[in-house]
Scaffold this motif. Structure first.
Motif, PDB file in Angstrom:
ATOM      1  N   PHE A   4      75.443 116.748  93.591  1.00  0.00           N
ATOM      2  CA  PHE A   4      75.771 115.874  92.503  1.00  0.00           C
ATOM      3  C   PHE A   4      74.819 115.377  91.599  1.00  0.00           C
ATOM      4  CE2 PHE A   4      75.756 113.132  96.211  1.00  0.00           C
ATOM      5  CZ  PHE A   4      75.219 112.217  95.384  1.00  0.00           C
ATOM      6  N   ALA A   5      75.537 115.357  90.253  1.00  0.00           N
ATOM      7  CA  ALA A   5      75.009 114.288  88.735  1.00  0.00           C
ATOM      8  C   ALA A   5      74.906 113.131  89.521  1.00  0.00           C
ATOM      9  CB  ALA A   5      74.979 114.869  88.052  1.00  0.00           C
ATOM     10  N   ARG A   6      75.881 112.753  89.542  1.00  0.00           N
ATOM     11  CA  ARG A   6      76.270 111.439  89.830  1.00  0.00           C
ATOM     12  C   ARG A   6      77.211 110.594  90.523  1.00  0.00           C
ATOM     13  NH1 ARG A   6      78.240 107.732  84.421  1.00  0.00           N
ATOM     14  NH2 ARG A   6      76.246 107.890  83.526  1.00  0.00           N
ATOM     15  N   LEU A   7      76.815 109.331  91.060  1.00  0.00           N
ATOM     16  CA  LEU A   7      77.686 109.092  92.437  1.00  0.00           C
ATOM     17  C   LEU A   7      78.701 108.014  91.461  1.00  0.00           C
ATOM     18  CD1 LEU A   7      78.678 108.545  95.493  1.00  0.00           C
ATOM     19  CD2 LEU A   7      76.391 106.400  95.282  1.00  0.00           C
ATOM     20  N   TYR A   8      79.799 107.575  92.048  1.00  0.00           N
ATOM     21  CA  TYR A   8      81.157 106.630  91.748  1.00  0.00           C
ATOM     22  C   TYR A   8      81.371 105.731  92.705  1.00  0.00           C
ATOM     23  CZ  TYR A   8      81.529 108.983  86.697  1.00  0.00           C
ATOM     24  OH  TYR A   8      81.302 109.382  85.704  1.00  0.00           O
ATOM     25  N   VAL A   9      81.609 104.818  93.028  1.00  0.00           N
ATOM     26  CA  VAL A   9      82.467 103.606  93.581  1.00  0.00           C
ATOM     27  C   VAL A   9      83.098 102.792  93.721  1.00  0.00           C
ATOM     28  CG1 VAL A   9      81.086 102.809  96.414  1.00  0.00           C
ATOM     29  CG2 VAL A   9      79.614 104.180  95.241  1.00  0.00           C
ATOM     30  N   LEU A  10      83.416 102.722  94.175  1.00  0.00           N
ATOM     31  CA  LEU A  10      85.320 101.648  93.959  1.00  0.00           C
ATOM     32  C   LEU A  10      84.686 101.279  95.066  1.00  0.00           C
ATOM     33  CD1 LEU A  10      87.623 101.237  92.691  1.00  0.00           C
ATOM     34  CD2 LEU A  10      88.485 102.054  94.026  1.00  0.00           C
ATOM     35  N   HIS A  11      84.825  99.295  95.553  1.00  0.00           N
ATOM     36  CA  HIS A  11      84.081  98.620  96.060  1.00  0.00           C
ATOM     37  C   HIS A  11      84.537  97.230  95.753  1.00  0.00           C
ATOM     38  CE1 HIS A  11      79.010  98.526  94.761  1.00  0.00           C
ATOM     39  NE2 HIS A  11      80.264  98.920  93.578  1.00  0.00           N
ATOM     40  N   ALA A  12      83.986  96.785  96.235  1.00  0.00           N
ATOM     41  CA  ALA A  12      84.019  94.994  95.607  1.00  0.00           C
ATOM     42  C   ALA A  12      82.897  94.068  97.304  1.00  0.00           C
ATOM     43  CB  ALA A  12      85.188  94.258  95.142  1.00  0.00           C
ATOM     44  N   THR A  13      83.157  92.565  96.886  1.00  0.00           N
ATOM     45  CA  THR A  13      83.075  91.658  98.063  1.00  0.00           C
ATOM     46  C   THR A  13      83.922  90.245  98.361  1.00  0.00           C
ATOM     47  OG1 THR A  13      81.002  90.515  99.343  1.00  0.00           O
ATOM     48  CG2 THR A  13      81.792  90.146  96.797  1.00  0.00           C
ATOM     49  N   GLN A  14      83.899  89.741  99.751  1.00  0.00           N
ATOM     50  CA  GLN A  14      84.641  89.197 100.037  1.00  0.00           C
ATOM     51  C   GLN A  14      83.589  88.118 100.244  1.00  0.00           C
ATOM     52  OE1 GLN A  14      86.870  89.481 103.702  1.00  0.00           O
ATOM     53  NE2 GLN A  14      87.882  90.885 103.017  1.00  0.00           N
ATOM     54  N   THR A  15      83.641  86.513  99.936  1.00  0.00           N
ATOM     55  CA  THR A  15      83.584  85.576  99.555  1.00  0.00           C
ATOM     56  C   THR A  15      84.447  84.264 100.258  1.00  0.00           C
ATOM     57  OG1 THR A  15      83.841  84.760  97.994  1.00  0.00           O
ATOM     58  CG2 THR A  15      81.320  86.170  97.928  1.00  0.00           C
ATOM     59  N   GLY A  16      83.637  83.711 100.734  1.00  0.00           N
ATOM     60  CA  GLY A  16      83.779  82.063 101.256  1.00  0.00           C
ATOM     61  C   GLY A  16      83.755  81.178 100.043  1.00  0.00           C
ATOM     62  N   PRO A  17      84.023  79.899 100.840  1.00  0.00           N
ATOM     63  CA  PRO A  17      84.086  78.268  99.950  1.00  0.00           C
ATOM     64  C   PRO A  17      83.186  78.452  98.946  1.00  0.00           C
ATOM     65  CG  PRO A  17      85.431  78.240 101.865  1.00  0.00           C
ATOM     66  CD  PRO A  17      84.684  79.540 102.078  1.00  0.00           C
ATOM     67  N   THR A  18      81.863  78.309  99.421  1.00  0.00           N
ATOM     68  CA  THR A  18      80.641  78.455  98.551  1.00  0.00           C
ATOM     69  C   THR A  18      80.114  79.407  97.976  1.00  0.00           C
ATOM     70  OG1 THR A  18      79.079  79.038 100.847  1.00  0.00           O
ATOM     71  CG2 THR A  18      80.241  76.865 100.698  1.00  0.00           C
ATOM     72  N   GLY A  19      80.803  80.367  97.603  1.00  0.00           N
ATOM     73  CA  GLY A  19      79.848  81.620  97.150  1.00  0.00           C
ATOM     74  C   GLY A  19      79.031  82.103  97.314  1.00  0.00           C
TER      75      GLY A  19
END
Length: 210
Positions: free
Chosen positions: A87-102
């Motif tokens: 493949f020529a390009r990778l696309y990723v659907l993602h994010a992260t969880q954080t807590g109260p202090t970020g």
């Protein structure tokens, strides 16, 4: 005041898209909540082949959730996501969880390790504030340097706090598009409260007209 994440300008893929099957590696359902807040799920995310940020992804009922310092029950690494494609390009659907202090911007929170058929590998860094942010939009829709806001939704917990949810699409241009990629590893740096999670991936084949 409710903070909404406007969707960013979509990508414009030129080549054929192929969705990666991550089903054998998921470790959390979209309907599973977090340990902290009841009703805090991704159940509202549309399932099936759906377009986000101009890219078609296959959304299944599951995500790959990685560890953070306060989520040690989750794995720090998921190895061997099957790709078996050029493949020529990778696309990723993602994010992260954080807590109260970020988490501070420019913090390295994870990486994708791309394994080629010739035993070489490449590393894709996941940097907070550049590729992803917290999936709860508590920062007034602060922009990313590289990634794009691709989906905005809600759940019972977020509604109670008058915020929306968001997911991001990141891209990576493959420096070896003619060499088959066998697998991809997904790794958390276990950096403070950042618990990265991946919804799915899509590959863009090289444009035959190029």
């Amino acid at each position: 005041m409710r903070r909404d994440s406007p969707l960013d300008k979509p990508y414009e893929p030129k080549g054929e898209l192929k969705q990666v099957d991550i089903s054998e590696k998921v470790n959390k359902k979209l309907s599973d909540g977090t340990n902290r807040v009841e009703g805090n799920t991704l159940e509202s995310l549309p399932k099936g082949k759906k377009e986000f940020a101009g890219v078609t992804f296959n959304i299944i009922d599951g995500v790959i959730q990685l560890a953070s310092e306060d989520r040690p029950q989750r794995p720090a690494k998921i190895e061997g996501i099957p790709v078996d494609s050029r493949f020529a390009r990778l696309y990723v659907l993602h994010a992260t969880q954080t807590g109260p202090t970020g988490v501070k911007d420019k913090t390295l929170i994870g990486r994708y390790v791309v394994h080629y058929q010739d035993d070489c590998q490449e590393t894709i860094s996941i940097v907070y504030g550049e590729d992803v942010r917290d999936w709860w939009n508590t920062d007034g829709s602060k922009k990313l340097k590289r990634g794009k806001v691709a989906w905005v939704g809600t759940n019972a917990a977020a509604t109670q706090h008058n915020v929306t949810l968001r997911l991001f699409v990141s891209t990576w241009d493959n420096p070896k598009p003619d060499t088959k990629v066998t697998t991809i590893d997904y790794v958390s740096e276990v950096t403070g409260e950042a618990g990265p999670f991946c919804i799915t991936m899509t590959l863009e084949q090289a444009n035959p007209k190029d």
